[in-house]
Design a protein around this motif. Structure first.
Motif, short mmCIF file in Angstrom:
data_model
loop_
_atom_site.label_atom_id
_atom_site.label_comp_id
_atom_site.label_asym_id
_atom_site.label_seq_id
_atom_site.Cartn_x
_atom_site.Cartn_y
_atom_site.Cartn_z
N THR A 111 -5.40 -2.77 -1.63
CA THR A 111 -4.71 -3.95 -2.18
C THR A 111 -4.79 -5.24 -1.21
O THR A 111 -4.50 -5.00 0.25
CB THR A 111 -3.09 -3.45 -2.26
OG1 THR A 111 -2.97 -2.55 -3.02
CG2 THR A 111 -2.63 -4.76 -2.68
N GLU B 294 -7.57 -6.53 -10.76
CA GLU B 294 -7.95 -5.46 -10.08
C GLU B 294 -9.26 -4.88 -10.85
O GLU B 294 -9.59 -5.24 -11.95
CB GLU B 294 -7.00 -4.33 -10.19
CG GLU B 294 -6.55 -3.79 -11.50
CD GLU B 294 -5.42 -2.68 -11.40
OE1 GLU B 294 -4.61 -2.92 -10.64
OE2 GLU B 294 -5.26 -1.94 -12.13
N GLN C 17 0.68 -1.13 -0.18
CA GLN C 17 0.04 0.03 0.12
C GLN C 17 0.77 1.25 0.08
O GLN C 17 0.23 2.48 -0.33
CB GLN C 17 -0.86 -0.02 1.19
CG GLN C 17 -0.31 0.09 2.60
CD GLN C 17 -1.37 0.20 3.75
OE1 GLN C 17 -2.45 -0.29 3.74
NE2 GLN C 17 -0.84 0.97 4.83
N GLN D 97 -7.51 -3.86 -5.99
CA GLN D 97 -6.08 -4.79 -6.27
C GLN D 97 -6.13 -5.85 -5.46
O GLN D 97 -6.35 -6.10 -4.16
CB GLN D 97 -4.92 -3.95 -6.16
CG GLN D 97 -4.57 -2.99 -6.86
CD GLN D 97 -3.19 -2.72 -6.81
OE1 GLN D 97 -2.58 -2.53 -5.64
NE2 GLN D 97 -2.66 -2.15 -8.24
N ARG E 14 -6.50 3.40 -3.62
CA ARG E 14 -6.25 2.06 -4.06
C ARG E 14 -6.38 1.33 -2.77
O ARG E 14 -5.69 1.81 -1.62
CB ARG E 14 -4.91 2.13 -4.65
CG ARG E 14 -4.43 0.68 -5.18
CD ARG E 14 -2.84 0.59 -5.73
NE ARG E 14 -2.09 0.42 -4.34
CZ ARG E 14 -1.23 1.59 -4.30
NH1 ARG E 14 -1.27 2.62 -4.95
NH2 ARG E 14 -0.43 1.32 -3.22
N SER F 59 -4.86 -1.91 3.20
CA SER F 59 -4.45 -3.06 2.47
C SER F 59 -4.83 -4.22 3.60
O SER F 59 -5.13 -3.96 4.68
CB SER F 59 -3.04 -3.31 2.19
OG SER F 59 -2.17 -3.04 3.17
#
Length: 590
Positions: free
Chosen positions: A242, A191, A160, A200, A240, A261
């Protein structure tokens, strides 16, 4: 204009000069070693103390990461070796000379899970607190780290952290760095976009692309159903989130949440049962990106890497999350309603039958986390009688609260969303009292006071029989006989390998862990099947004369078999149409 440009260049130089720089390489990965270098520039004090963490975000017990560090050396900016002393087992004090301190050391890591690091020729699986030292007085500085990957093994970096270029990444401060696990391997990536952000999915597994595609579709369903509970995604840093997923034979099963994440490990590959069995951890950890990471207990904020971190809210933070990880899979059509309801049985019996209710309420069970969350000790403990996992305890209380709210035309989803708006989206840490206050606002004072006084501040159990009936679920007590000891065969006889539960027939007869049962009613027994057959043949109320050995001394006692305290939970085939309608609404996809 030229002057302004020079000012910006100067400020950029100052910022860079005060950035702590790390690098890590893996030349000796086959022997689980990493070489780590750290540079701490612009040090004005005469000395600096560097430490290894003693705890890790998402874990509540102490984990002494310093034990895996060796070969430490320190130099100044000109390469002169500096004096190093050890003020305590976790720290190294380094005398400063020219304002720059370089530290290098070797790290041994061979435990792949959410807490530790594992380095071998399959991957470099890094939990940052288990890997990198930090400068105690410079935790607010930005950090840059270069992962010197093994190109011969086709390794790639997943994390991350913010990418700078190549294998170089950055973090705004130590806290974010420590909260950023990293998987370096020849992984596969999928993703998708949701709510203007990227989800992701990084998978390190020995399976096929087709297996990953099938699994990823189920992951997407889970993500969307959990988003529906809260009405929106969090604003992930850098847009984002992950999943760092490692399903390899050399890791240990685990899941650990982080801000943007999660790291998930299992020995079950997708081809070997993981396609369905691993999804519970995926659902649990992703739900944490709201509940725990942003709807955050005050006891965990800020997280202190030098000690164990304690909170009385884990029944809510972990337990309610555990309630949802099963419910979400049902809503996502990964499990059927029948499977979901049947799966409630084990957790329910564990919590319902525990003697520990007489000692601790859910808040106090949460306080036990530093002693049980992958904690280690050498002396025996009496967990069977004085502890209920806050995961399980909170899960069955979350179930009861959800069904109770639904009887009022409300539901737990909307309450969780309300907690999100008050404490998660605003990132204001909460106390137990804040949960009660929010429930009062949502469901009324009397309802909230009754729930908290009875089940949170107290340790009573809700009336599950009535709640289940209203939703077309049947709760039936088993009718078989109950002995109350966990046994395993040995050459000497049947060994009791766990503490007997308070109030059980074996406990009342004085049997304890370590006792070896030799005979029952004068007949020798050597297997668990022998014991079970005798229990079934004699039935409830039977008195069994037990011959056993304790410390190699022969003894006798009498066990009076009781009716099993366990229950079965199943769909009620005779439920009313109204109950079925309520159940279907509860379990339906949002």
């Amino acid at each position: 204009m030229r002057r302004i440009l020079l000012i910006f260049l100067f400020l950029g130089f100052i910022a860079n000069a005060q950035t702590n720089i790390y690098s890590i390489s893996f030349e000796n990965a086959e022997h689980h070693e990493a070489k780590i270098k750290a540079t701490f520039p612009h040090i004005k004090d005469r000395s600096i103390t560097v430490r290894m963490s003693r705890s890790s975000p998402g874990r509540y017990a102490l984990h002494e990461f310093a034990k895996n560090v060796y070969g430490l050396k320190a130099t100044d900016g000109h390469g002169k070796e500096l004096e190093v002393t050890r003020p305590d087992p976790y720290s190294w004090k380094i005398e400063n000379t020219d304002g720059t301190i370089n530290v290098q050391y070797t790290l041994f890591g061979n435990h792949g899970d959410g807490t530790y690091s594992q380095i071998d020729e399959t991957h470099a699986h890094l939990n940052i607190p288990a890997t990198f030292m930090y400068a105690e007085d410079y935790q607010g500085r930005p950090i840059e780290v270069n992962f010197d990957v093994r190109e011969d093994l086709n390794w790639k970096v997943a994390t991350q952290l913010k990418k700078i270029s190549g294998t170089k990444y950055s973090a705004p401060n130590l806290y974010y760095f420590m909260d950023s696990p990293t998987e370096i391997s020849d992984y596969q990536l999928r993703e998708f976009e949701l709510g203007g952000q990227t989800i992701q999915f990084v998978l390190h597994d020995q399976g096929t692309e087709a297996e990953l595609d099938e699994y990823f579709e189920q992951v997407k369903k889970i993500v969307k159903q959990e988003q529906a509970v809260y009405g929106e995604l969090p604003n992930y840093d850098y847009g984002r989130y992950t999943f760092l997923v490692c399903y390899m034979p050399n890791v240990d099963g685990d899941g650990m949440e982080h801000r943007n994440s999660t790291i998930v490990t299992s020995t079950r590959s997708l081809a070997n049962g993981g396609m369905k069995r691993n999804l519970g951890t995926i659902a649990h950890e992703y739900f944490h990106c709201w509940n725990v990471e942003r709807i955050r207990p005050a006891g965990l904020e800020p997280f202190d890497f030098s000690k164990a971190n304690m909170s009385g809210c884990l029944w809510f933070a972990e337990g309610f999350t555990s309630y949802y990880d099963g419910l979400i899979r049902c809503r996502a059509n990964i499990t059927t309603p029948e499977e979901y309801i049947n799966d409630l049985t084990g957790t329910f019996n564990y919590v319902w039958n525990s003697p520990a209710h007489q000692f601790f309420n859910p808040i106090e069970m949460s306080y036990q986390a530093p002693f049980v969350d992958a904690a280690t000790s050498v002396d025996p403990v009496n967990r069977e009688n004085m502890f209920i996992s806050y995961y399980s305890y909170g899960s069955v209380l979350g179930l009861a609260l959800d069904l109770s709210l639904r009887e009022k035309g409300l539901n737990l989803d909307d309450f969780m969303e309300k907690m999100w708006m008050k404490y998660g989206k605003t990132e204001v840490a909460y106390e137990v009292e804040d949960i009660e206050t929010t429930l009062k606002e949502y469901a009324g004072d009397q309802f909230a006071e009754d729930f908290f006084n009875n089940y949170i501040y107290g340790s009573k159990m809700p009336d599950y029989s009535s709640l289940f009936k209203d939703f077309g679920i049947e709760l039936t007590q088993k009718q078989d006989a109950y002995f109350g000891a966990s046994v395993r065969p040995t050459d000497a006889g049947l060994e009791i390998y766990r503490n007997t539960a308070m109030g059980s027939p074996a406990y009342e007869a004085g049997l304890d862990e370590g006792d070896v049962i030799i005979s029952i009613k004068g007949n020798p027994v050597s297997t668990s099947e022998d014991l079970q057959k005798i229990i079934e043949e004699n039935g409830v109320g039977a008195q069994l004369k037990i011959g056993f050995k304790r410390y190699n001394e022969s003894k006798e006692t009498t066990v009076t078999l009781q009716k099993s305290p366990n229950y079965n939970i199943s769909l009620d085939e005779n439920a009313s149409q109204e109950a079925v309608r309520k159940r279907e609404k509860w379990l339906a996809a949002k």
